[in-house]
Design a protein around this motif. Sequence first.
Motif, PDB file in Angstrom:
ATOM      1  N   TRP A   1      -4.244   6.895 -13.179  1.00 11.42           N
ATOM      2  CA  TRP A   1      -5.136   5.958 -13.870  1.00 11.42           C
ATOM      3  C   TRP A   1      -4.668   4.545 -13.546  1.00 11.42           C
ATOM      4  CZ3 TRP A   1      -9.625   6.899 -16.342  1.00 11.42           C
ATOM      5  CH2 TRP A   1      -9.928   8.231 -16.643  1.00 11.42           C
ATOM      6  N   ILE A   2      -5.623   3.688 -13.192  1.00 17.23           N
ATOM      7  CA  ILE A   2      -5.290   2.333 -12.725  1.00 17.23           C
ATOM      8  C   ILE A   2      -5.849   1.286 -13.687  1.00 17.23           C
ATOM      9  CG2 ILE A   2      -5.782   0.610 -10.933  1.00 17.23           C
ATOM     10  CD1 ILE A   2      -5.749   2.847  -8.886  1.00 17.23           C
ATOM     11  N   VAL A   3      -4.998   0.310 -14.026  1.00 12.46           N
ATOM     12  CA  VAL A   3      -5.464  -0.898 -14.712  1.00 12.46           C
ATOM     13  C   VAL A   3      -5.607  -1.967 -13.634  1.00 12.46           C
ATOM     14  CG1 VAL A   3      -4.990  -2.643 -16.450  1.00 12.46           C
ATOM     15  CG2 VAL A   3      -4.229  -0.280 -16.825  1.00 12.46           C
ATOM     16  N   ARG A  19     -10.389   5.198 -12.206  1.00 10.06           N
ATOM     17  CA  ARG A  19      -9.736   6.225 -11.382  1.00 10.06           C
ATOM     18  C   ARG A  19      -9.578   5.647  -9.969  1.00 10.06           C
ATOM     19  NH1 ARG A  19      -7.198  10.398 -13.425  1.00 10.06           N
ATOM     20  NH2 ARG A  19      -8.143  12.070 -12.213  1.00 10.06           N
ATOM     21  N   PRO A  20      -8.577   6.119  -9.210  1.00  7.56           N
ATOM     22  CA  PRO A  20      -8.313   5.544  -7.878  1.00  7.56           C
ATOM     23  C   PRO A  20      -9.510   5.559  -6.927  1.00  7.56           C
ATOM     24  CG  PRO A  20      -6.489   6.935  -8.557  1.00  7.56           C
ATOM     25  CD  PRO A  20      -7.557   7.113  -9.592  1.00  7.56           C
ATOM     26  N   MET A  69       0.823  -1.214   0.000  1.00 11.15           N
ATOM     27  CA  MET A  69       0.000   0.000   0.000  1.00 11.15           C
ATOM     28  C   MET A  69       0.858   1.267   0.000  1.00 11.15           C
ATOM     29  SD  MET A  69      -3.013  -0.918  -0.387  1.00 11.15           S
ATOM     30  CE  MET A  69      -3.575   0.771  -0.334  1.00 11.15           C
ATOM     31  N   GLU A  70       2.000   1.229   0.662  1.00 11.95           N
ATOM     32  CA  GLU A  70       2.910   2.386   0.639  1.00 11.95           C
ATOM     33  C   GLU A  70       3.381   2.670  -0.784  1.00 11.95           C
ATOM     34  OE1 GLU A  70       5.897   1.240   3.439  1.00 11.95           O
ATOM     35  OE2 GLU A  70       4.769   1.993   5.173  1.00 11.95           O
ATOM     36  N   GLU A  71       3.675   1.598  -1.533  1.00 11.52           N
ATOM     37  CA  GLU A  71       4.110   1.775  -2.923  1.00 11.52           C
ATOM     38  C   GLU A  71       2.959   2.267  -3.796  1.00 11.52           C
ATOM     39  OE1 GLU A  71       6.315  -0.877  -6.351  1.00 11.52           O
ATOM     40  OE2 GLU A  71       7.048  -0.916  -4.299  1.00 11.52           O
ATOM     41  N   VAL A  72       1.752   1.771  -3.552  1.00 13.02           N
ATOM     42  CA  VAL A  72       0.568   2.228  -4.295  1.00 13.02           C
ATOM     43  C   VAL A  72       0.390   3.732  -4.107  1.00 13.02           C
ATOM     44  CG1 VAL A  72      -1.960   2.151  -4.355  1.00 13.02           C
ATOM     45  CG2 VAL A  72      -0.660   0.021  -4.279  1.00 13.02           C
ATOM     46  N   GLN A 112     -10.296  -0.571  -5.606  1.00 16.86           N
ATOM     47  CA  GLN A 112     -10.033  -1.231  -4.325  1.00 16.86           C
ATOM     48  C   GLN A 112      -8.813  -2.126  -4.489  1.00 16.86           C
ATOM     49  OE1 GLN A 112     -13.352  -3.391  -2.714  1.00 16.86           O
ATOM     50  NE2 GLN A 112     -14.797  -1.715  -3.004  1.00 16.86           N
ATOM     51  N   PHE A 113      -8.010  -2.185  -3.433  1.00 15.64           N
ATOM     52  CA  PHE A 113      -6.840  -3.066  -3.480  1.00 15.64           C
ATOM     53  C   PHE A 113      -6.512  -3.512  -2.064  1.00 15.64           C
ATOM     54  CE2 PHE A 113      -2.120  -3.733  -3.964  1.00 15.64           C
ATOM     55  CZ  PHE A 113      -2.214  -4.817  -4.829  1.00 15.64           C
ATOM     56  N   LEU A 114      -6.481  -4.816  -1.839  1.00 22.60           N
ATOM     57  CA  LEU A 114      -6.160  -5.413  -0.539  1.00 22.60           C
ATOM     58  C   LEU A 114      -7.044  -4.887   0.593  1.00 22.60           C
ATOM     59  CD1 LEU A 114      -2.242  -5.348  -0.747  1.00 22.60           C
ATOM     60  CD2 LEU A 114      -3.815  -7.158  -1.444  1.00 22.60           C
ATOM     61  N   GLY A 115      -8.306  -4.593   0.272  1.00 22.56           N
ATOM     62  CA  GLY A 115      -9.238  -4.141   1.306  1.00 22.56           C
ATOM     63  C   GLY A 115      -9.227  -2.642   1.538  1.00 22.56           C
ATOM     64  N   PHE A 116      -8.458  -1.901   0.734  1.00 24.08           N
ATOM     65  CA  PHE A 116      -8.388  -0.440   0.856  1.00 24.08           C
ATOM     66  C   PHE A 116      -9.038   0.228  -0.344  1.00 24.08           C
ATOM     67  CE2 PHE A 116      -4.867  -1.899   3.465  1.00 24.08           C
ATOM     68  CZ  PHE A 116      -4.870  -1.030   4.549  1.00 24.08           C
ATOM     69  N   THR A 117      -9.551   1.434  -0.107  1.00 19.74           N
ATOM     70  CA  THR A 117      -9.985   2.311  -1.187  1.00 19.74           C
ATOM     71  C   THR A 117      -9.221   3.627  -1.037  1.00 19.74           C
ATOM     72  OG1 THR A 117     -11.902   3.252  -2.300  1.00 19.74           O
ATOM     73  CG2 THR A 117     -11.944   3.274   0.098  1.00 19.74           C
ATOM     74  N   PHE A 118      -9.309   4.518  -2.040  1.00 21.93           N
ATOM     75  CA  PHE A 118      -8.438   5.690  -2.071  1.00 21.93           C
ATOM     76  C   PHE A 118      -9.246   6.990  -2.153  1.00 21.93           C
ATOM     77  CE2 PHE A 118      -6.614   2.039  -4.263  1.00 21.93           C
ATOM     78  CZ  PHE A 118      -5.512   1.799  -3.466  1.00 21.93           C
ATOM     79  N   TYR A 119      -8.680   8.051  -1.616  1.00 21.92           N
ATOM     80  CA  TYR A 119      -9.295   9.374  -1.708  1.00 21.92           C
ATOM     81  C   TYR A 119      -8.190  10.431  -1.680  1.00 21.92           C
ATOM     82  CZ  TYR A 119      -8.441   9.957   3.316  1.00 21.92           C
ATOM     83  OH  TYR A 119      -7.840  10.065   4.540  1.00 21.92           O
ATOM     84  N   LYS A 120      -8.537  11.629  -2.166  1.00 17.44           N
ATOM     85  CA  LYS A 120      -7.556  12.716  -2.229  1.00 17.44           C
ATOM     86  C   LYS A 120      -7.868  13.747  -1.155  1.00 17.44           C
ATOM     87  CE  LYS A 120      -4.848  14.592  -6.001  1.00 17.44           C
ATOM     88  NZ  LYS A 120      -4.813  14.851  -7.462  1.00 17.44           N
ATOM     89  N   ASP A 121      -6.871  14.049  -0.339  1.00 16.26           N
ATOM     90  CA  ASP A 121      -7.021  15.022   0.740  1.00 16.26           C
ATOM     91  C   ASP A 121      -5.957  16.107   0.566  1.00 16.26           C
ATOM     92  OD1 ASP A 121      -7.693  16.295   3.103  1.00 16.26           O
ATOM     93  OD2 ASP A 121      -6.456  14.971   4.345  1.00 16.26           O
ATOM     94  N   ARG A 122      -6.423  17.321   0.136  1.00 15.56           N
ATOM     95  CA  ARG A 122      -5.499  18.448  -0.097  1.00 15.56           C
ATOM     96  C   ARG A 122      -4.370  18.070  -1.054  1.00 15.56           C
ATOM     97  NH1 ARG A 122      -4.913  20.236   6.265  1.00 15.56           N
ATOM     98  NH2 ARG A 122      -7.117  20.625   6.637  1.00 15.56           N
ATOM     99  N   GLN A 123      -4.749  17.535  -2.174  1.00 16.71           N
ATOM    100  CA  GLN A 123      -3.812  17.159  -3.250  1.00 16.71           C
ATOM    101  C   GLN A 123      -2.915  15.969  -2.912  1.00 16.71           C
ATOM    102  OE1 GLN A 123      -4.262  18.708  -6.267  1.00 16.71           O
ATOM    103  NE2 GLN A 123      -5.949  19.588  -5.081  1.00 16.71           N
TER     104      GLN A 123
END
Length: 432
Positions: free
Chosen positions: A133-135, A263-264, A120-123, A268-279
């Motif tokens: 953009w994610i495949v 788009r991120p 997840m750190e690398e993601v 979902q990846f390994l039980g996580f989802t993503f969001y943008k907080d202040r760029q």
Amino acid sequence: MKLMEKILSQENLEMAIRKVKQNKGAPGIDRMTVQEIEYWFEKYQDELITKIMNKQYRPMPVKRVYIPKPNGKQRPLGIPTVIDRVIQQAIAQVLSTIYEPIFSEHSFGFRPRRSARMAMEEVLYYLNEGYEWIVDLDIEKFFDTVNHDKLISILREHVNDAATLHLIRAYLRAGVLEDGLIRSTTVGTPQGGPISVVLSNIYLDKFDKELESRGLRFVRYADDCIIFVKSEMSANRVMKSVISWLERKLFLKVSATKTKVIRPVKGQFLGFTFYKDRQVWKCRPTEDRKKRLYKKIKVILTRKQAVSRPLSITFTKVNQVVRGWINYFKIGCVKKFLEKFGQWLRHKIRCIIIKQWKKPMTIYGNLMKLNKACKCNFSDEDIYKCANTRLGWYRRSGLIIVNSILSPIILGIRKGNRPGLVNPLSYYLKSL
């Protein structure tokens, strides 16, 4: 020393036996338990080694069991016999020493000193570098569709030992016992054996090397893989070429419906989802994973069962689940969720404690003792009213007197063999 001699060395076998015993697990089709394995090896080890060295050993079929998946479907597992688990573990240990130095830096699943947190750190690093953009690749039934001939030819590049390759192929073809019938296996590596995860990483390392040669940014965890690019057009082009390569070179089928360019925020990846907080891109657990935590705790705190057993057992079980969940998801933003979850958890625990006290005079006496010890300064009359209220157990446990006296600090105190109840929010903040 030949590779098979390393696998069957006394030191390597002893390490494998320790590992299998440590992992516990159910018996295979011969019903031998992990507790019996040391005695069996003391008696028959020499005979077993001779058979393996002469290519005469035949692994027993694996026992087919199914475990439920979160989406309602079932995941098939193959449970080898304990003897076969030890031999597989011995092979896996030696193969790991060969392949670990050559595996991709972007592969994180089932490898020593690598974890989902590191993945997840690398993601997040790639997302914050502008690869937005994610495949999202989904390989259909990967463990059930691995091509045996292709796997052996990949192994042969670094494992130049006929006896080892013969034994690995024997495990691949051992068969599956299901509903009383033995079915032969011509493709796949049944999930459940120690060797399956190592072989899957060896098989997919070819894919990793192909992505690296193309200069693509990607993260792979077992058969879950996502690729990062900077534009939608590039993502669509990469997706088509990668699907074609997997099907032509590794004979794997990619799901047409689940593999997509997204788009991120929709991924979902390994039980996580993503969001943008202040760029800045950040992650958090999916709603599904939060619901699963509540569901697990509800099962442990089912009132009938929880009231009839000691608090020490209940607290131990709850602590294991909560700490495990936090340790996995602490890289994400979970502070608000854990605050709310902690309040709900303590309410359920207070309800169990009050019901265990049961009689009004017992409730009154225990609350009075804790009131004096904690200096909560509630009057004798207020506590008497609380103990004798006609409210149900759940509503009674939400009264301010019960909440204040059975506070997070009091519930967190260790007493004898009873551990203190973990405070989810405090545990999370300490672990950062």
